[in-house]
Scaffold this motif. Structure first.
Motif, PDB file in Angstrom:
ATOM      1  N   ALA A 107       0.788  -1.446  -0.145  1.00 24.35           N
ATOM      2  CA  ALA A 107      -0.032  -0.130  -0.046  1.00 24.35           C
ATOM      3  C   ALA A 107       0.799   1.246   0.060  1.00 24.35           C
ATOM      4  N   THR A 108       1.871   1.318   0.771  1.00 25.10           N
ATOM      5  CA  THR A 108       2.920   2.465   0.924  1.00 25.10           C
ATOM      6  C   THR A 108       3.398   2.779  -0.390  1.00 25.10           C
ATOM      7  N   LYS A 109       3.918   1.734  -1.038  1.00 22.66           N
ATOM      8  CA  LYS A 109       4.566   1.626  -2.388  1.00 22.66           C
ATOM      9  C   LYS A 109       3.715   2.588  -3.463  1.00 22.66           C
ATOM     10  N   GLU A 110       2.272   2.385  -3.271  1.00 18.49           N
ATOM     11  CA  GLU A 110       1.402   2.882  -4.268  1.00 18.49           C
ATOM     12  C   GLU A 110       0.917   4.407  -3.590  1.00 18.49           C
ATOM     13  N   GLY A 111       1.350   4.860  -2.248  1.00 11.98           N
ATOM     14  CA  GLY A 111       0.926   6.057  -1.912  1.00 11.98           C
ATOM     15  C   GLY A 111      -0.168   5.944  -1.086  1.00 11.98           C
ATOM     16  N   ASN A 112      -0.700   4.501  -0.614  1.00  7.98           N
ATOM     17  CA  ASN A 112      -1.996   4.487   0.072  1.00  7.98           C
ATOM     18  C   ASN A 112      -1.740   4.492   1.502  1.00  7.98           C
TER      19      ASN A 112
END
Length: 112
Positions: A107-112
């Motif tokens: 999720a962090t990798k996608e900015g979430n």
């Protein structure tokens, strides 16, 4: 017994994916029934077992549900991003930490 079910529906032409964790294979309830479901509808039902006292992952770690799910992390993340995905989790308090360790980086990798 611990289980996580991912359920993607569209008049149920979707996918139900069961992750079932137990300490020993003798504790696997409904194993034959689940395997028959998978055999009947492989495109709609996936089944993965995590038997902690009998299985290990590639690193030699015990096979817990989160360990088994980590093998499919990217695929699970893609399913979780769909609006028609539902997740049902049951198990011991604290098991969600292992699930978070798999999904939060994605999720962090996608900015979430």
């Amino acid at each position: 017994m611990y289980c996580i079910v991912l359920y993607c529906c569209a008049q149920f032409n979707g996918l139900a994916w069961l992750f079932l964790g137990v300490p020993t294979s003798s504790s696997l309830l409904y194993k034959e029934e689940f395997e028959k479901m998978k055999e009947k509808a492989p495109e709609n039902f996936r089944l993965d077992f995590a038997v902690s006292r009998e299985q290990t992952n590639a690193k030699g770690e015990k096979m817990y549900i989160q360990t088994r799910m980590a093998e499919y992390a990217e695929e699970l993340w893609e399913l979780l991003k769909k609006d028609n995905t539902y997740v049902y989790m049951c198990g011991l308090k604290g098991m969600e930490k292992g699930i978070d360790e798999i999904l939060v980086p994605l999720a962090t990798k996608e900015g979430n």
